[in-house]
Write a protein that holds these residues in place. Structure first.
Motif, PDB file in Angstrom:
ATOM      1  N   SER A  31       0.807  -1.223   0.000  1.00  0.00           N
ATOM      2  CA  SER A  31       0.000   0.000   0.000  1.00  0.00           C
ATOM      3  C   SER A  31       0.838   1.269   0.000  1.00  0.00           C
ATOM      4  O   SER A  31       0.426   2.290  -0.552  1.00  0.00           O
ATOM      5  N   TYR A  32       2.021   1.231   0.607  1.00  0.00           N
ATOM      6  CA  TYR A  32       2.871   2.416   0.683  1.00  0.00           C
ATOM      7  C   TYR A  32       3.259   2.939  -0.703  1.00  0.00           C
ATOM      8  O   TYR A  32       3.645   4.102  -0.846  1.00  0.00           O
ATOM      9  N   SER A  33       3.186   2.090  -1.709  1.00  0.00           N
ATOM     10  CA  SER A  33       3.623   2.459  -3.061  1.00  0.00           C
ATOM     11  C   SER A  33       2.474   2.542  -4.051  1.00  0.00           C
ATOM     12  O   SER A  33       2.694   2.720  -5.251  1.00  0.00           O
ATOM     13  N   THR A  34       1.234   2.399  -3.559  1.00  0.00           N
ATOM     14  CA  THR A  34       0.080   2.438  -4.453  1.00  0.00           C
ATOM     15  C   THR A  34      -0.518   3.839  -4.555  1.00  0.00           C
ATOM     16  O   THR A  34      -0.413   4.648  -3.629  1.00  0.00           O
ATOM     17  N   PHE A  35      -1.136   4.089  -5.684  1.00  0.00           N
ATOM     18  CA  PHE A  35      -1.946   5.296  -5.873  1.00  0.00           C
ATOM     19  C   PHE A  35      -2.915   4.983  -7.009  1.00  0.00           C
ATOM     20  O   PHE A  35      -2.525   4.379  -8.020  1.00  0.00           O
ATOM     21  N   GLY A  37      -4.773   4.555 -10.167  1.00  0.00           N
ATOM     22  CA  GLY A  37      -4.419   4.857 -11.550  1.00  0.00           C
ATOM     23  C   GLY A  37      -2.943   4.720 -11.855  1.00  0.00           C
ATOM     24  O   GLY A  37      -2.539   4.925 -12.996  1.00  0.00           O
ATOM     25  N   PHE A  38      -2.135   4.333 -10.851  1.00  0.00           N
ATOM     26  CA  PHE A  38      -0.691   4.285 -11.051  1.00  0.00           C
ATOM     27  C   PHE A  38      -0.085   2.964 -10.595  1.00  0.00           C
ATOM     28  O   PHE A  38       1.032   2.924 -10.086  1.00  0.00           O
ATOM     29  N   VAL A  39      -0.834   1.867 -10.769  1.00  0.00           N
ATOM     30  CA  VAL A  39      -0.297   0.533 -10.508  1.00  0.00           C
ATOM     31  C   VAL A  39      -0.539  -0.343 -11.740  1.00  0.00           C
ATOM     32  O   VAL A  39      -1.478  -0.121 -12.501  1.00  0.00           O
ATOM     33  N   VAL A  40       0.354  -1.322 -11.911  1.00  0.00           N
ATOM     34  CA  VAL A  40       0.235  -2.277 -13.013  1.00  0.00           C
ATOM     35  C   VAL A  40       0.381  -3.674 -12.440  1.00  0.00           C
ATOM     36  O   VAL A  40       1.382  -3.946 -11.765  1.00  0.00           O
ATOM     37  N   PRO A  41      -0.628  -4.546 -12.683  1.00  0.00           N
ATOM     38  CA  PRO A  41      -1.867  -4.289 -13.421  1.00  0.00           C
ATOM     39  C   PRO A  41      -2.827  -3.400 -12.636  1.00  0.00           C
ATOM     40  O   PRO A  41      -2.715  -3.292 -11.415  1.00  0.00           O
ATOM     41  N   ASP A  42      -3.775  -2.801 -13.352  1.00  0.00           N
ATOM     42  CA  ASP A  42      -4.653  -1.831 -12.708  1.00  0.00           C
ATOM     43  C   ASP A  42      -5.723  -2.482 -11.832  1.00  0.00           C
ATOM     44  O   ASP A  42      -6.519  -1.786 -11.205  1.00  0.00           O
ATOM     45  N   THR A  43      -5.730  -3.812 -11.797  1.00  0.00           N
ATOM     46  CA  THR A  43      -6.649  -4.526 -10.914  1.00  0.00           C
ATOM     47  C   THR A  43      -6.080  -4.659  -9.494  1.00  0.00           C
ATOM     48  O   THR A  43      -6.788  -5.088  -8.586  1.00  0.00           O
ATOM     49  N   ASN A  44      -4.803  -4.292  -9.301  1.00  0.00           N
ATOM     50  CA  ASN A  44      -4.203  -4.340  -7.964  1.00  0.00           C
ATOM     51  C   ASN A  44      -4.945  -3.396  -7.018  1.00  0.00           C
ATOM     52  O   ASN A  44      -5.325  -2.289  -7.403  1.00  0.00           O
ATOM     53  N   ALA A  45      -5.122  -3.836  -5.775  1.00  0.00           N
ATOM     54  CA  ALA A  45      -5.764  -2.986  -4.756  1.00  0.00           C
ATOM     55  C   ALA A  45      -4.852  -1.804  -4.416  1.00  0.00           C
ATOM     56  O   ALA A  45      -3.631  -1.949  -4.358  1.00  0.00           O
ATOM     57  N   VAL A  46      -5.446  -0.633  -4.219  1.00  0.00           N
ATOM     58  CA  VAL A  46      -4.674   0.570  -3.889  1.00  0.00           C
ATOM     59  C   VAL A  46      -5.163   1.153  -2.564  1.00  0.00           C
ATOM     60  O   VAL A  46      -6.295   0.901  -2.135  1.00  0.00           O
ATOM     61  N   TRP A  47      -4.301   1.940  -1.924  1.00  0.00           N
ATOM     62  CA  TRP A  47      -4.655   2.582  -0.648  1.00  0.00           C
ATOM     63  C   TRP A  47      -4.743   4.098  -0.783  1.00  0.00           C
ATOM     64  O   TRP A  47      -5.651   4.720  -0.233  1.00  0.00           O
ATOM     65  N   TYR A  48      -3.809   4.699  -1.482  1.00  0.00           N
ATOM     66  CA  TYR A  48      -3.805   6.148  -1.684  1.00  0.00           C
ATOM     67  C   TYR A  48      -4.627   6.497  -2.917  1.00  0.00           C
ATOM     68  O   TYR A  48      -4.601   5.758  -3.900  1.00  0.00           O
ATOM     69  N   PRO A  49      -5.347   7.645  -2.929  1.00  0.00           N
ATOM     70  CA  PRO A  49      -5.483   8.594  -1.821  1.00  0.00           C
ATOM     71  C   PRO A  49      -6.634   8.216  -0.892  1.00  0.00           C
ATOM     72  O   PRO A  49      -7.604   7.587  -1.309  1.00  0.00           O
ATOM     73  N   GLN A  50      -6.513   8.630   0.376  1.00  0.00           N
ATOM     74  CA  GLN A  50      -7.571   8.491   1.366  1.00  0.00           C
ATOM     75  C   GLN A  50      -8.208   9.868   1.591  1.00  0.00           C
ATOM     76  O   GLN A  50      -7.776  10.867   1.006  1.00  0.00           O
ATOM     77  N   GLN A  58      -2.234  13.341  -1.166  1.00  0.00           N
ATOM     78  CA  GLN A  58      -3.392  13.479  -2.035  1.00  0.00           C
ATOM     79  C   GLN A  58      -3.038  13.553  -3.519  1.00  0.00           C
ATOM     80  O   GLN A  58      -3.927  13.572  -4.364  1.00  0.00           O
ATOM     81  N   ASP A  59      -1.755  13.585  -3.830  1.00  0.00           N
ATOM     82  CA  ASP A  59      -1.312  13.748  -5.210  1.00  0.00           C
ATOM     83  C   ASP A  59      -0.210  12.741  -5.500  1.00  0.00           C
ATOM     84  O   ASP A  59       0.638  12.491  -4.643  1.00  0.00           O
ATOM     85  N   ILE A  60      -0.219  12.158  -6.696  1.00  0.00           N
ATOM     86  CA  ILE A  60       0.784  11.153  -7.060  1.00  0.00           C
ATOM     87  C   ILE A  60       2.200  11.699  -6.911  1.00  0.00           C
ATOM     88  O   ILE A  60       3.128  10.967  -6.565  1.00  0.00           O
ATOM     89  N   ARG A  61       2.370  12.995  -7.126  1.00  0.00           N
ATOM     90  CA  ARG A  61       3.699  13.584  -7.033  1.00  0.00           C
ATOM     91  C   ARG A  61       4.231  13.591  -5.597  1.00  0.00           C
ATOM     92  O   ARG A  61       5.407  13.844  -5.373  1.00  0.00           O
ATOM     93  N   GLY A  84      -2.027  -4.132   1.000  1.00  0.00           N
ATOM     94  CA  GLY A  84      -2.310  -5.235   1.907  1.00  0.00           C
ATOM     95  C   GLY A  84      -1.510  -6.493   1.647  1.00  0.00           C
ATOM     96  O   GLY A  84      -1.609  -7.466   2.400  1.00  0.00           O
ATOM     97  N   ALA A  85      -0.693  -6.483   0.590  1.00  0.00           N
ATOM     98  CA  ALA A  85       0.016  -7.700   0.194  1.00  0.00           C
ATOM     99  C   ALA A  85       1.123  -8.074   1.172  1.00  0.00           C
ATOM    100  O   ALA A  85       1.826  -7.217   1.706  1.00  0.00           O
ATOM    101  N   THR A  86       1.269  -9.355   1.371  1.00  0.00           N
ATOM    102  CA  THR A  86       2.351  -9.913   2.167  1.00  0.00           C
ATOM    103  C   THR A  86       3.394 -10.519   1.236  1.00  0.00           C
ATOM    104  O   THR A  86       3.094 -10.880   0.100  1.00  0.00           O
TER     105      THR A  86
END
Length: 224
Positions: A31-35, A37-50, A58-61, A84-86
């Motif tokens: 989750s620390y590296s997710t945002f 619209g910015f993960v591949v594949p795009d089906t991966n669960a993301v945490w940011y932004p909250q 709040q911004d990818i930058r 959430g991945a282990t």
């Protein structure tokens, strides 16, 4: 006219060479590296932004890897991060997390010059079984424990991406068992690790200030 055309082509060639000279980075993370619209594949669960009251990133930058790449002349190859991945196959409530584990996703990182593995946080939080140090002959059942899975991960990263620099980023405030195990296994495979220090967090996740600190500490470890 010929001189003008030649000059124009030379400029294009140099520009292309400069672009290609930028070293590429792939991230294998949680989750620390997710945002969104910015993960591949795009089906991966993301945490940011909250919601901003939960976390001010709040911004990818503002994400650590975006700052690192943007400010130090790298280029992104692929961000295969999953919230959430282990690293191992055992997740929260002892559920089977094999589908999203690092050991499953390691095969899909493109063709980078550098791989940054940022994990272990959920193994620590979920209290995944630690297991024994095991450096070969893994069976599927072995990968439900952290130490064998971590060794499997690094061994297969080295085999699948020969010539690629691999770094392991270790979060602050993990259990001593997970932290020390990651360092021992990294040392076995001669993979450098980056121990993060003093990372500010909101809801257990890096704030803007924390993201900046991660970017700076990783950049320093990469020699920037």
């Amino acid at each position: 006219m010929k001189r003008v055309v030649f000059f124009f082509l030379a400029v294009l060639a140099c520009t292309g060479m400069q672009a290609q000279s930028k070293r590429s980075i792939s991230i294998l993370g949680d989750s620390y590296s997710t945002f969104k619209g910015f993960v591949v594949p795009d089906t991966n669960a993301v945490w940011y932004p909250q919601k901003v009251e939960n976390n001010d990133v709040q911004d990818i930058r503002q994400l650590w890897w975006h700052q690192l790449i943007r400010e130090h002349g790298y280029r992104l190859c692929q961000n295969n991060s999953f919230s959430g991945a282990t690293i191992c196959y055992t997740g929260y409530d002892k559920k089977d997390y094999s589908a999203c584990s690092y050991c499953t996703r390691l095969w899909n990182l493109g063709a980078p010059d550098i791989i940054l593995v940022f994990g272990g946080t959920n193994d620590s939080w979920a209290k995944s079984p630690v297991g024994k140090f095991q450096y070969g002959n893994w069976q599927k059942t072995d990968l439900y424990e952290f130490r064998p899975a971590m060794a499997y991960l690094l061994s297969n990263l080295q085999n699948r991406y020969p010539g690629t620099e691999i770094y392991v980023i270790i979060n602050s405030e993990l259990s001593e068992e997970v932290t020390s195990s990651m360092k021992t296994i990294c040392d076995h495979y001669k993979v450098p690790y980056i121990q993060l220090m003093d990372i500010e967090k909101q809801w257990g996740h890096p704030s803007r200030k924390g993201m900046k600190a991660i970017a700076e500490q990783v950049a320093a470890a990469l020699g920037n």
